[in-house]
Scaffold this motif. Structure first.
Motif, PDB file in Angstrom:
ATOM      1  N   ASP A 535       1.032  -1.094  -0.081  1.00 15.47           N
ATOM      2  CA  ASP A 535       0.064   0.036  -0.024  1.00 15.47           C
ATOM      3  C   ASP A 535       0.797   1.268  -0.059  1.00 15.47           C
ATOM      4  OD1 ASP A 535      -2.335  -1.416  -0.079  1.00 15.47           O
ATOM      5  OD2 ASP A 535      -2.375  -1.327   2.342  1.00 15.47           O
ATOM      6  N   GLU A 539       0.701   4.467  -2.232  1.00 19.34           N
ATOM      7  CA  GLU A 539       0.602   5.850  -1.745  1.00 19.34           C
ATOM      8  C   GLU A 539       1.586   6.975  -1.901  1.00 19.34           C
ATOM      9  OE1 GLU A 539      -1.623   3.459   1.923  1.00 19.34           O
ATOM     10  OE2 GLU A 539       0.313   4.503   2.267  1.00 19.34           O
ATOM     11  N   ASP A 642      -7.574  12.240   6.675  1.00 17.41           N
ATOM     12  CA  ASP A 642      -7.704  11.341   5.288  1.00 17.41           C
ATOM     13  C   ASP A 642      -6.459  11.088   4.699  1.00 17.41           C
ATOM     14  OD1 ASP A 642     -10.536  11.439   5.661  1.00 17.41           O
ATOM     15  OD2 ASP A 642     -10.603  13.187   4.559  1.00 17.41           O
ATOM     16  N   PRO A 644      -3.693   8.106   4.302  1.00 21.30           N
ATOM     17  CA  PRO A 644      -3.245   6.739   4.671  1.00 21.30           C
ATOM     18  C   PRO A 644      -1.934   6.475   5.642  1.00 21.30           C
ATOM     19  CG  PRO A 644      -3.461   7.000   2.349  1.00 21.30           C
ATOM     20  CD  PRO A 644      -3.484   8.427   2.852  1.00 21.30           C
ATOM     21  N   TRP A 647      -3.642   7.835  11.452  1.00 26.09           N
ATOM     22  CA  TRP A 647      -4.906   7.424  12.125  1.00 26.09           C
ATOM     23  C   TRP A 647      -5.425   8.637  13.098  1.00 26.09           C
ATOM     24  CZ3 TRP A 647      -7.590   2.863  11.313  1.00 26.09           C
ATOM     25  CH2 TRP A 647      -7.053   2.021  10.270  1.00 26.09           C
ATOM     26  N   ASP A 651     -11.213   7.546  13.301  1.00 27.13           N
ATOM     27  CA  ASP A 651     -10.635   6.351  12.603  1.00 27.13           C
ATOM     28  C   ASP A 651     -10.843   5.511  13.579  1.00 27.13           C
ATOM     29  OD1 ASP A 651     -10.385   7.805  10.047  1.00 27.13           O
ATOM     30  OD2 ASP A 651      -8.197   7.913  10.638  1.00 27.13           O
ATOM     31  N   ARG A 669      -9.186   3.568   2.231  1.00 33.09           N
ATOM     32  CA  ARG A 669      -8.363   4.646   2.589  1.00 33.09           C
ATOM     33  C   ARG A 669      -6.922   4.082   3.414  1.00 33.09           C
ATOM     34  NH1 ARG A 669      -7.823   8.084   7.014  1.00 33.09           N
ATOM     35  NH2 ARG A 669     -10.029   8.057   7.445  1.00 33.09           N
ATOM     36  N   GLN A 670      -7.117   3.237   4.399  1.00 36.62           N
ATOM     37  CA  GLN A 670      -5.890   2.754   4.832  1.00 36.62           C
ATOM     38  C   GLN A 670      -5.240   1.703   4.491  1.00 36.62           C
ATOM     39  OE1 GLN A 670      -4.549   4.639   6.828  1.00 36.62           O
ATOM     40  NE2 GLN A 670      -5.783   5.716   8.215  1.00 36.62           N
ATOM     41  N   GLY A 671      -5.975   0.875   3.617  1.00 35.76           N
ATOM     42  CA  GLY A 671      -5.640  -0.596   3.063  1.00 35.76           C
ATOM     43  C   GLY A 671      -5.918  -1.656   4.159  1.00 35.76           C
ATOM     44  N   ARG A 674      -3.296  -2.322   7.119  1.00 36.50           N
ATOM     45  CA  ARG A 674      -3.104  -1.366   8.282  1.00 36.50           C
ATOM     46  C   ARG A 674      -4.002  -1.401   9.271  1.00 36.50           C
ATOM     47  NH1 ARG A 674      -1.287   3.021   4.694  1.00 36.50           N
ATOM     48  NH2 ARG A 674       0.809   3.181   4.914  1.00 36.50           N
TER      49      ARG A 674
END
Length: 687
Positions: A535, A539, A642, A644, A647, A651, A669-671, A674
């Motif tokens: 990820d 990113e 927002d 990645p 946190w 979240d 968003r985070q994958g 994560r």
DNA sequence: TTACACACCCACACACCAT
DNA sequence: TATGGTGTGTGGGTGTGTA
């Protein structure tokens, strides 16, 4: 003792220059030996502030180097010859040889500044070299020529070489035996870190020597009351001068508790409370000057790089509200209400309504205005009374008021309004103030209006005694003990150690997540790590591709509660980001979380509390650290949202709630990697 | 007996956050 | 966005018991 004397004899270590807790520098051990010779030479150039040249990293000690250079030049030009010329000393740095490491540093400075040389390692007592070395120590366990520290001081004070035989210390076989018995195996002979005058591999002066066998040595012994646990030790002249020197270099913090608590890490026999009391009651009278600082408390230097003495004390951190300020606030609030209700200028009486007002302004006006007042029948401002009206007051009001009255922050003005003016009454205070003035009496500021209910189980503010410390650090005691048993703690003052949870999770995550081992009981599989890394690489182009040169420095969001003076001394955002990237590339061992925090603190000027909070929001993933700052600075958001890898509490709430749709968005968003990782953190309450 | 080392207190300036 | 709740630690002390 004169100001000059104090500069020579008792000076604060680098740690106390600009920010007391910030400059502990640890040279990598493998570089230690190679730096000894160079450092020894530089030590001779120590300036009149006694600044240690422990670190030779120019990025860290540039200013000190300048000072040293100035000193060297002056000495050379004057053709000075020291009383110790041609003499070679060895300073016993054993923890029980001197009251504190500070005193050793003072002795070192005295010797070097007066032409003497210092060796960092004792030669064999039978060697030819040993015959020329003079050991400075209160006891003789080496069979070499040993003098007490008094010899050094007495020579310097009288500015001549005194008869050494009056200061010789006879060989003490008992102490030699005792030392051998108490030494760990690694101390078969003095190591560089223990005996070196440059103190390689150790944070100089950050670790006061323990006083555990004081009964055998001529150092103060702490006596502890069986009833209260309170022990008392007199302050020595050296400790007094050290405290004064630190205060001179941190004048804005002279009334705080934390400064003295931090000093207590370096003055082993006293608590922060007692040092603070010592300063307030006894030493403040001797504070005949301080060093000039800027508005942030950072030391100011002249064109030669020297500190500037001044008798003018800078303002302290928090300013008390005065009666005049309270009155001005009350009048401004009253004017604001008057404007809102009547839409009239309180000074001119002119209408604030215009035919050209935009709809939003008209709508707001209609909400604010008093519908019962007929146009033209409004009272003049002098007749208007605020009454029980409490608001609304726009934030913009306090922002504007702060611009015109910068003696307090916007938050402080707002709080003053809430807690004092509203409680006392706007009309009442205006009347009180004006009456006092009319009677030629001095009005007082509002006070005693903020009684809060006492909360159980919370430490009393401003208590930096032993009990408070015990309570504060109780949680970390297990980790601390573990580290100490591994010989890894002690380099950093107790107060700087992280709490256990923070230690655990940061320790569990290294630069490269895929290399994580699971020695810390954290189930962090390679699959998850790999997913995160995948990820991350995708990113990078979006979230890391921010040119730091487009971000002005310092960024507005970089405030002094988050960053230290070192940060603000940098020249650009680029420089800061490069430093961050360089630090996170280092191969920190899992147990070196404190070192990481310390490095970010020392080298990048990030406060430890901020680092700790960031690492929490990153789940400890250091790779995201540059991203955090790039986005924080460019978006003017902390934490940046927002993004990645970063946190927010929102979240975390989503994860806790477990709502499928929300979590799904989060996964996007985070994958997935994560999210799985974060869940584990939440499960273990590590956030 | 008393100076002082150390613990402890508390109002409040400044701050952050939830609603 | 305005507002209230409240955390943190400063600023200016006082109380207690030991050296």
């Amino acid at each position: 003792m004169s100001a000059n004397d104090s500069e020579q004899f008792d000076t604060a270590p680098n740690e106390f220059v600009d920010a007391l807790e910030t400059n502990i520098h640890i040279d990598p051990p493998n570089q230690a030996q190679s730096k000894i010779d160079e450092s020894s030479r530089k030590e001779k150039n120590n300036n009149d502030l006694g600044v240690e040249m422990t670190s030779v990293d120019p990025a860290l000690t540039g200013e000190d180097m300048n000072e040293a250079h100035t000193k060297e030049t002056a000495a050379e030009q004057n053709g000075e010859k020291g009383i110790f010329n041609g003499m070679v000393f060895y300073l016993n740095r054993d923890s029980n040889a001197h009251d504190s490491i500070i005193i050793v540093e003072q002795l070192k400075n005295l010797i070097l500044l007066n032409g003497g040389d210092i060796v960092n390692k004792l030669p064999n007592k039978d060697s030819a070299e040993a015959k020329h070395i003079i050991v400075v120590s209160p006891y003789n366990n080496t069979e070499l020529k040993t003098v007490t520290s008094t010899f050094i001081r007495a020579c310097v004070q009288s500015n001549k070489l005194l008869d050494m035989k009056n200061y010789l210390v006879p060989y003490d076989s008992f102490n030699a035996l005792l030392d051998d018995a108490m030494s760990p195996p690694s101390r078969q002979e003095p190591t560089i870190s223990e005996s070196s005058s440059v103190n390689e591999g150790q944070p100089t002066a950050s670790k006061p020597p323990p006083q555990n066998i004081a009964n055998k040595r001529d150092i103060p012994t702490k006596k502890v009351s069986a009833n209260t646990g309170v022990s008392k030790t007199s302050f020595t002249e050296e400790e007094d001068e050290f405290i004064l020197d630190v205060v001179r270099k941190n004048p804005m913090r002279r009334t705080t508790h934390t400064l003295f608590d931090e000093i207590s890490h370096y003055v082993p026999n006293h608590t922060g409370n007692s040092i603070r009391h010592r300063f307030r009651v006894h030493l403040s009278k001797r504070l005949d000057f301080v060093y000039q600082v800027d508005q942030y408390g950072k030391l100011v230097r002249d064109e030669n790089g020297n500190l500037i003495k001044t008798k003018v004390l800078p303002p302290s951190i928090k300013k008390k509200f005065t009666a005049d300020e309270d009155y001005e606030l009350a009048i401004a609030i009253k004017q604001q209400f008057y404007k809102d209700i009547y839409q009239l200028d309180p000074v001119t009486g002119q209408s604030l309504i215009s035919d050209n007002d935009p709809p939003a302004r008209v709508a707001k006006r209609q909400m604010m205005m008093d519908p019962n007042v007929q146009r033209g029948s409004e009272p003049p401002f002098s007749k208007y009374r605020v009454g029980t009206r409490r608001g609304p007051i726009a934030r913009e009001f306090f922002k504007q008021f702060t611009e015109n009255h910068p003696t307090h922050t916007e938050s402080a003005w707002r709080d003053r309004f809430r807690k004092f003016l509203l409680e006392y009454g706007v009309d009442k205070y205006i009347e009180y103030y004006e009456t006092q003035k009319a009677n030629n009496d001095e009005p007082e500021a509002m006070k005693n209006l903020t009684i809060r209910t006492k909360r159980d189980n919370f430490p009393t503010p401003g208590n930096y005694g032993n009990a408070a410390k015990r309570q504060k650090y109780e949680v970390s005691s297990n980790v601390e003990n573990t580290l100490k048993s591994k010989g890894q703690a002690g380099d950093i003052p107790d107060a700087e150690l992280l709490d256990e949870d923070t230690m655990k999770f940061i320790s569990s995550l290294k630069n490269d997540l895929s290399k994580i081992d699971n020695n810390f009981g954290f189930d962090y599989t390679n699959e998850i790590a790999e997913a995160i890394r995948n990820d991350f690489s995708e990113e990078e182009a979006i979230y890391d591709n921010i040119d730091p040169n487009t971000i002005p420095f310092p960024p507005p969001i970089a405030t002094i509660d988050l960053f230290l003076p070192q940060f603000f001394r940098m020249s650009s955002t680029q420089e800061f980001i490069e430093k961050i990237r360089e630090i996170i590339q280092r191969d920190y061992e899992p147990s070196q979380a404190e070192l990481l925090m310390q490095d970010l603190n020392d080298e990048a000027g990030i406060r430890k509390t901020f680092t700790s909070s960031i690492l929490g929001s990153l789940s400890g993933d250091l790779m995201v650290l540059p991203r955090y700052f790039l986005n924080m600075f460019s978006k003017n958001q902390n934490p940046p949202i927002d993004i990645p890898g970063i946190w927010t509490s929102g979240d975390d709430d989503i994860l806790r709630r477990g709502d499928e749709a929300e979590v799904s968005k989060l996964v996007k968003r985070q994958g997935a990697g994560r999210v799985e990782m974060r869940k584990k953190f939440l499960e273990r309450n590590l956030i």
